[in-house]
Motif scaffolding. Structure first.
Motif: not given
Ligand code: NAP
Ligand code: MG
Length: 531
Positions: A171-173, A522-526
């Motif tokens: 999980q890149h936040c 908040s941005r999460t890119h898995v």
């Protein structure tokens, strides 16, 4: 929070330190001559990067000389507001995606132009709203400070965007603040460049676009501001200027469905009505409003009376008290009351009253006929229900031009809870009240709907500490002889109000100002390690 030092633009002070005060005066006087020669023109609206003519115009004349026509200005209509909002909405997407460095560079280029044109802009302020010489230059200085400070803060915070890590594998936040959309910017007459520029910069540098409505009394300096930003390369539609009245331009702007937020500085009445309109229409965006004041000063037995007299006279009467921060009520210990009052009267009577441009003027003309009527009204009440020690009349002097000149007025013998001592008048009018001790003085100072600025004169450390701890006020100044309550500087003295003096508790020219114009995401890119 790490407050990096900031160097304010301090034009007069710099000339004083360099022993070039004469040059300062000459530059200003030359600029007044030059600006006078350019007045009287016709000014359209400015929408989507171009002029838009209106069917009707209104005339602005100088408050200090009715023979001087500042110009003819377009009367904007609700349709014009709609057109301006649509232009701003259309410009939003590209502008918010414009890199922070690029946005900041435009504002920094504008600063260079502001500096080049400093005396011209100050002369324009003096002629248009009657602001006396050094105060008009300070108004331009403050505008420059706002542009520079907000540019620096946006840059220093990388556009308020940062990495929040990888809380669980893959999980890149990121966390960031993002602009809302179109802001309505509604400005007062009294800091027609500093506040207009500060509010507009706050909205726009953070990636919003704006429709700006200046006060009806001060449209010319607003045009010059927009011109400078346009020349600096601001894209079409990012700032649109719609001149005209509060009900025909301001109100439709607040109500417009595509206006996401409002930034406003002005009276409590209008500010609160904007908040109500947002509520009634179910609008969710911010109303960032700086409102009025009823600023108290306390003078204790431990005060240096000389400093107190000077601070109160300048705080109450410079620019004719037409500042939200103007000193308007003074609580003086009974043991020093008579001495303070008689010296304040003497000092007040020594202040120069006259045209804004004249070097010796401190008490410059008042803005409009309603201000004159209010002055007559409160002086009549003060004469009937209290004691006027000096002032109370319009100035009748054959050597003054035909303008709105009134005498600075010092009043006592009105109770602390009298309307004269509770309501904001926005005029050169101060009430002085005896008190028996510091506790009573602080209670009375705090017994107000407002909480903008406050001053104390005391050389006693424990009194100073008690006052700082107990005073309900946004800006608090001790022993400020230059002015008891006015003259805040960007960064070091952020400016805003408690209670009915403001709506957000975050201050202009301070570290928490810009984030108000944005909302968090908040941005999460898995992403798999293998991908
Ligand atoms: P104002 O009468 O409240 O006007 C402020 C702005 O609101 C003007 O552009 C005005 O347009 C517009 N307006 C009027 N009615 C409106 C409506 N119904 N909807 C939307 N906009 C409307 O204030 P002012 O006389 O210019 O300035 C003096 C006041 O500002 C004082 O109360 C002072 O304390 C306050 N102020 C506060 C601060 C602060 O930082 N706290 C700083 C400066 C001034 P028109 O000019 O066309 O009427
Ligand atoms: Mg007004």
């Amino acid at each position: 929070m790490d407050p990096v030092p900031f160097e304010n633009e301090l034009t007069f002070e710099t000339h004083r330190q360099n022993d070039t005060v004469e040059e300062f005066h000459q530059s200003y006087e030359d600029a007044v001559t030059d600006v006078r020669a350019t007045l009287g023109k016709s000014h359209p609206l400015w929408i989507d990067g171009g002029p838009v003519d209106a069917d009707e115009q209104f005339t602005v004349t100088s408050p200090g000389d009715f023979d001087v026509t500042i110009g003819e200005f377009a009367v904007g209509t609700p349709d014009d507001v709609d057109r301006a909002v649509r232009a701003a909405a259309a410009a939003f997407d590209e502008w918010r995606q414009t890199a922070v460095e690029e946005r900041v560079e435009i504002f920094r280029d504008a600063v260079e132009e502001f500096r080049e044109r400093k005396f011209e802009l100050a002369a324009t302020v003096s002629l248009e709203n009657g602001k006396n010489r050094t105060e008009a230059v300070a108004d331009v200085d403050e505008a420059i400070d706002f542009l520079r400070f907000y540019s620096r803060e946006l840059e220093r915070h990388d556009g308020y965007e940062f990495d929040t890590g990888e809380p669980t594998p893959g999980q890149h936040c990121r966390n960031l603040l993002r602009p809302y959309g179109v802001f309505g910017v509604i400005a007062p007459f009294n800091f027609p460049i500093a506040i207009l520029a500060g509010m507009t910069t706050g909205a726009v540098i953070t990636g919003n676009t704006a429709v700006v409505k200046p006060a009806s009394a001060t449209p010319l300096i607003a045009h010059k501001f927009v011109e400078i930003l346009t020349d600096a390369g601001l894209p079409d539609g990012v700032i649109n200027l719609v001149t005209g009245g509060g009900s025909t331009v301001g109100q439709p702007l607040v109500e417009h469905e595509d206006v996401a937020g409002i930034v406003f500085t002005g009276s409590r009445e209008v500010g609160l009505s904007i908040e109500r309109t947002f509520q009634d229409l179910g609008k969710r965006g911010p109303v960032i409003a700086e409102l009025g004041g009823k600023n108290s000063v306390i003078v204790t037995t431990a005060a240096d009376i000389q400093k107190a007299v000077s601070g109160v006279a300048m705080g109450a009467f410079s620019f004719s008290g037409q500042k939200c921060s103007a000193t308007s009520r003074v609580y003086v210990h009974e043991d020093v009351f008579d001495q303070f009052l008689s010296r304040l009267v003497e000092k007040t009577e020594s202040l120069g009253i006259g045209p804004a441009e004249a070097e010796e003027t401190v008490v410059s003309p008042v803005i409009d006929d309603r201000a004159l009527e209010r002055y007559a009204d409160i002086c009549e009440q003060a004469a009937a229900e209290g004691t006027i020690h000096t002032g109370g009349d319009v100035v009748d002097a054959s050597d003054l031009p035909d303008g709105r000149y009134v005498e600075p007025t010092v009043v006592s013998d009105v109770p602390h809870d009298h309307a004269l001592a509770r309501e904001e008048h926005f005029l050169p009018f101060v009430t002085v009240h005896p008190v028996t001790d510091l506790a009573e003085a602080i209670d009375k100072a705090n017994d107000s709907d407002y909480g903008l600025c406050a001053g104390l004169f005391s050389e006693d450390e424990s009194e100073i500490e008690t006052w700082f701890d107990r005073i309900d006020s946004g800006m608090c100044y001790v022993n400020r002889a230059q002015s008891a309550t006015t003259g805040a500087l960007v960064q070091a003295q952020p400016f805003g109000g408690w209670k009915f003096s403001g709506t957000t508790g975050k201050f202009a020219g301070g570290y928490w100002y810009l984030p108000q114009f944005m909302r968090e995401q908040s941005r999460t890119h898995v992403r798999d390690a293998r991908e």
